[in-house]
Design a protein around this motif. Sequence first.
Motif, PDB file in Angstrom:
ATOM      1  N   LEU A   1       1.002  -1.094  -0.038  1.00 16.88           N
ATOM      2  CA  LEU A   1       0.179  -0.045  -0.104  1.00 16.88           C
ATOM      3  C   LEU A   1       1.000   1.319  -0.019  1.00 16.88           C
ATOM      4  O   LEU A   1       1.798   1.538   0.818  1.00 16.88           O
ATOM      5  CB  LEU A   1      -1.088  -0.146   1.382  1.00 16.88           C
ATOM      6  N   ARG A   2       0.533   2.288  -0.924  1.00 16.75           N
ATOM      7  CA  ARG A   2       1.263   3.467  -1.046  1.00 16.75           C
ATOM      8  C   ARG A   2       0.219   4.784  -0.709  1.00 16.75           C
ATOM      9  O   ARG A   2      -1.004   4.636  -1.226  1.00 16.75           O
ATOM     10  CB  ARG A   2       1.843   3.721  -2.080  1.00 16.75           C
ATOM     11  N   VAL A   3       0.384   5.318   0.317  1.00 18.63           N
ATOM     12  CA  VAL A   3      -0.240   6.387   0.753  1.00 18.63           C
ATOM     13  C   VAL A   3       0.342   7.662   0.825  1.00 18.63           C
ATOM     14  O   VAL A   3       1.396   7.669   1.301  1.00 18.63           O
ATOM     15  CB  VAL A   3      -1.170   6.469   2.215  1.00 18.63           C
ATOM     16  N   THR A   4      -0.307   8.871   0.188  1.00 16.18           N
ATOM     17  CA  THR A   4       0.193  10.245   0.351  1.00 16.18           C
ATOM     18  C   THR A   4      -0.449  10.991   1.313  1.00 16.18           C
ATOM     19  O   THR A   4      -1.804  10.704   1.150  1.00 16.18           O
ATOM     20  CB  THR A   4       0.033  10.885  -1.152  1.00 16.18           C
ATOM     21  N   CYS A   5       0.167  11.303   2.145  1.00 16.25           N
ATOM     22  CA  CYS A   5      -0.529  12.126   3.497  1.00 16.25           C
ATOM     23  C   CYS A   5      -0.302  13.730   3.287  1.00 16.25           C
ATOM     24  O   CYS A   5       1.031  13.804   3.178  1.00 16.25           O
ATOM     25  CB  CYS A   5      -0.041  11.714   4.668  1.00 16.25           C
ATOM     26  N   TYR A   6      -1.170  14.311   3.111  1.00 17.75           N
ATOM     27  CA  TYR A   6      -0.913  15.981   2.909  1.00 17.75           C
ATOM     28  C   TYR A   6      -0.964  16.562   4.263  1.00 17.75           C
ATOM     29  O   TYR A   6      -2.020  16.409   5.221  1.00 17.75           O
ATOM     30  CB  TYR A   6      -1.887  16.623   1.798  1.00 17.75           C
ATOM     31  N   SER A   7       0.040  17.453   4.482  1.00 15.02           N
ATOM     32  CA  SER A   7       0.067  18.353   5.952  1.00 15.02           C
ATOM     33  C   SER A   7      -1.295  19.101   5.931  1.00 15.02           C
ATOM     34  O   SER A   7      -1.891  19.453   4.851  1.00 15.02           O
ATOM     35  CB  SER A   7       1.288  18.916   6.022  1.00 15.02           C
ATOM     36  N   THR A   8      -1.757  19.476   7.091  1.00 16.49           N
ATOM     37  CA  THR A   8      -2.716  20.147   7.291  1.00 16.49           C
ATOM     38  C   THR A   8      -2.859  21.574   6.701  1.00 16.49           C
ATOM     39  O   THR A   8      -3.592  22.003   6.148  1.00 16.49           O
ATOM     40  CB  THR A   8      -3.204  20.432   8.742  1.00 16.49           C
ATOM     41  N   VAL A   9      -2.005  22.508   6.976  1.00 13.92           N
ATOM     42  CA  VAL A   9      -1.572  23.847   6.900  1.00 13.92           C
ATOM     43  C   VAL A   9      -1.183  23.924   5.372  1.00 13.92           C
ATOM     44  O   VAL A   9      -1.871  24.712   4.481  1.00 13.92           O
ATOM     45  CB  VAL A   9      -0.657  24.373   7.917  1.00 13.92           C
ATOM     46  N   PHE A  10       0.037  23.270   5.105  1.00 15.62           N
ATOM     47  CA  PHE A  10       0.713  23.997   3.952  1.00 15.62           C
ATOM     48  C   PHE A  10       0.261  22.825   2.771  1.00 15.62           C
ATOM     49  O   PHE A  10       0.823  22.915   1.510  1.00 15.62           O
ATOM     50  CB  PHE A  10       2.030  24.192   3.894  1.00 15.62           C
ATOM     51  N   LYS A  11      -0.226  21.867   3.083  1.00 18.70           N
ATOM     52  CA  LYS A  11      -0.416  20.586   2.096  1.00 18.70           C
ATOM     53  C   LYS A  11       0.781  19.909   1.538  1.00 18.70           C
ATOM     54  O   LYS A  11       0.768  19.742   0.283  1.00 18.70           O
ATOM     55  CB  LYS A  11      -1.587  21.051   1.038  1.00 18.70           C
ATOM     56  N   PHE A  12       1.894  19.637   2.118  1.00 20.62           N
ATOM     57  CA  PHE A  12       3.141  19.231   1.700  1.00 20.62           C
ATOM     58  C   PHE A  12       2.933  17.704   1.726  1.00 20.62           C
ATOM     59  O   PHE A  12       2.074  17.212   2.387  1.00 20.62           O
ATOM     60  CB  PHE A  12       4.201  19.510   2.705  1.00 20.62           C
ATOM     61  N   PRO A  13       3.104  17.047   0.699  1.00 25.75           N
ATOM     62  CA  PRO A  13       2.781  15.470   0.623  1.00 25.75           C
ATOM     63  C   PRO A  13       4.058  14.779   1.325  1.00 25.75           C
ATOM     64  O   PRO A  13       5.200  15.149   1.513  1.00 25.75           O
ATOM     65  CB  PRO A  13       3.187  15.226  -0.782  1.00 25.75           C
ATOM     66  N   ASP A  14       3.599  13.849   2.136  1.00 28.21           N
ATOM     67  CA  ASP A  14       4.334  12.701   2.816  1.00 28.21           C
ATOM     68  C   ASP A  14       3.933  11.451   2.142  1.00 28.21           C
ATOM     69  O   ASP A  14       2.807  11.431   2.024  1.00 28.21           O
ATOM     70  CB  ASP A  14       4.236  12.890   4.065  1.00 28.21           C
ATOM     71  N   TYR A  15       4.932  10.465   2.140  1.00 33.51           N
ATOM     72  CA  TYR A  15       4.637   9.197   1.618  1.00 33.51           C
ATOM     73  C   TYR A  15       4.889   8.113   2.658  1.00 33.51           C
ATOM     74  O   TYR A  15       5.637   8.158   3.215  1.00 33.51           O
ATOM     75  CB  TYR A  15       5.537   8.952   0.305  1.00 33.51           C
ATOM     76  N   LEU A  16       3.749   7.310   2.648  1.00 37.31           N
ATOM     77  CA  LEU A  16       3.612   6.089   3.609  1.00 37.31           C
ATOM     78  C   LEU A  16       3.491   4.975   2.801  1.00 37.31           C
ATOM     79  O   LEU A  16       2.805   4.989   1.914  1.00 37.31           O
ATOM     80  CB  LEU A  16       2.493   6.292   4.670  1.00 37.31           C
ATOM     81  N   GLU A  17       4.339   3.957   2.991  1.00 36.95           N
ATOM     82  CA  GLU A  17       4.341   2.680   2.149  1.00 36.95           C
ATOM     83  C   GLU A  17       4.086   1.706   3.406  1.00 36.95           C
ATOM     84  O   GLU A  17       5.076   1.684   4.440  1.00 36.95           O
ATOM     85  CB  GLU A  17       5.767   2.545   1.622  1.00 36.95           C
ATOM     86  N   ILE A  18       3.543   0.473   3.110  1.00 35.39           N
ATOM     87  CA  ILE A  18       3.254  -0.633   3.967  1.00 35.39           C
ATOM     88  C   ILE A  18       3.386  -1.892   2.829  1.00 35.39           C
ATOM     89  O   ILE A  18       2.857  -1.997   2.181  1.00 35.39           O
ATOM     90  CB  ILE A  18       1.779  -0.548   4.546  1.00 35.39           C
ATOM     91  N   LEU A  19       4.250  -2.736   3.217  1.00 33.50           N
ATOM     92  CA  LEU A  19       4.617  -3.920   2.637  1.00 33.50           C
ATOM     93  C   LEU A  19       4.691  -5.212   3.308  1.00 33.50           C
ATOM     94  O   LEU A  19       5.358  -5.139   4.536  1.00 33.50           O
ATOM     95  CB  LEU A  19       6.110  -3.877   1.977  1.00 33.50           C
ATOM     96  N   ILE A  20       3.970  -6.231   3.447  1.00 29.02           N
ATOM     97  CA  ILE A  20       3.895  -7.332   4.015  1.00 29.02           C
ATOM     98  C   ILE A  20       5.201  -8.168   3.748  1.00 29.02           C
ATOM     99  O   ILE A  20       5.772  -8.108   2.736  1.00 29.02           O
ATOM    100  CB  ILE A  20       2.662  -8.343   3.520  1.00 29.02           C
ATOM    101  N   ASN A  21       5.725  -8.672   5.129  1.00 28.40           N
ATOM    102  CA  ASN A  21       6.855  -9.561   4.948  1.00 28.40           C
ATOM    103  C   ASN A  21       6.757 -10.979   4.246  1.00 28.40           C
ATOM    104  O   ASN A  21       5.667 -11.218   4.080  1.00 28.40           O
ATOM    105  CB  ASN A  21       7.717  -9.675   6.305  1.00 28.40           C
ATOM    106  N   GLU A  22       7.650 -11.789   3.731  1.00 27.12           N
ATOM    107  CA  GLU A  22       7.586 -13.070   3.503  1.00 27.12           C
ATOM    108  C   GLU A  22       6.593 -13.965   4.027  1.00 27.12           C
ATOM    109  O   GLU A  22       6.056 -14.617   3.304  1.00 27.12           O
ATOM    110  CB  GLU A  22       8.887 -13.754   2.994  1.00 27.12           C
ATOM    111  N   ASP A  23       6.607 -13.999   5.543  1.00 26.32           N
ATOM    112  CA  ASP A  23       5.818 -15.021   5.931  1.00 26.32           C
ATOM    113  C   ASP A  23       4.610 -14.557   6.307  1.00 26.32           C
ATOM    114  O   ASP A  23       3.596 -15.245   7.156  1.00 26.32           O
ATOM    115  CB  ASP A  23       6.622 -15.677   7.194  1.00 26.32           C
ATOM    116  N   GLN A  24       4.216 -13.335   5.908  1.00 21.85           N
ATOM    117  CA  GLN A  24       2.887 -12.644   5.973  1.00 21.85           C
ATOM    118  C   GLN A  24       2.281 -12.275   7.411  1.00 21.85           C
ATOM    119  O   GLN A  24       1.034 -12.250   7.689  1.00 21.85           O
ATOM    120  CB  GLN A  24       1.534 -13.599   5.212  1.00 21.85           C
TER     121      GLN A  24
END
Length: 141
Positions: free
Chosen positions: A81-104
């Motif tokens: 999963l890749r999520v772009t999170c925008y800051s409240t005031v200036f709307k700067f983008p931050d990127y959050l990534e989530i990845l499952i490991n091999e054994d789930q």
Amino acid sequence: MTVILSGCAATYPIPEAGTEFTLDRCPPLLNCVSSESSLALYRVDPIQLTEPLNETNWQAIAAIASELPGANVTKSRFGYLRVTCYSTVFKFPDYLEILINEDQTELAVRSQSQFGLYDLNVNRQRVGLLRNQLMDRGLAE
């Protein structure tokens, strides 16, 4: 100046399918955290799931991630999963990534600001919020 303020803020290249890759480590800036990092300055613990990943709990994880402040899911498939999170005031983008490991059973996480040299611990707090929300709903330990 642009080179200093911005950088590669996401794991590239991301395969079109599967989860047989790792998330990038953090660059030498103070605007990133990753469970893949070996340096304590950038390190966050991976998120331990209460049961192996399946379609049901993956949908719940994705829904929780999409509810984070300023969140917009930009890429989603089973186990990544890749999520772009925008800051409240200036709307700067931050990127959050989530990845499952091999054994789930464990989620690797990475969160990085696209701009700036220092993030005021926003990315660490975002990962902590995600972890707490997953724990509150019984999906993580």
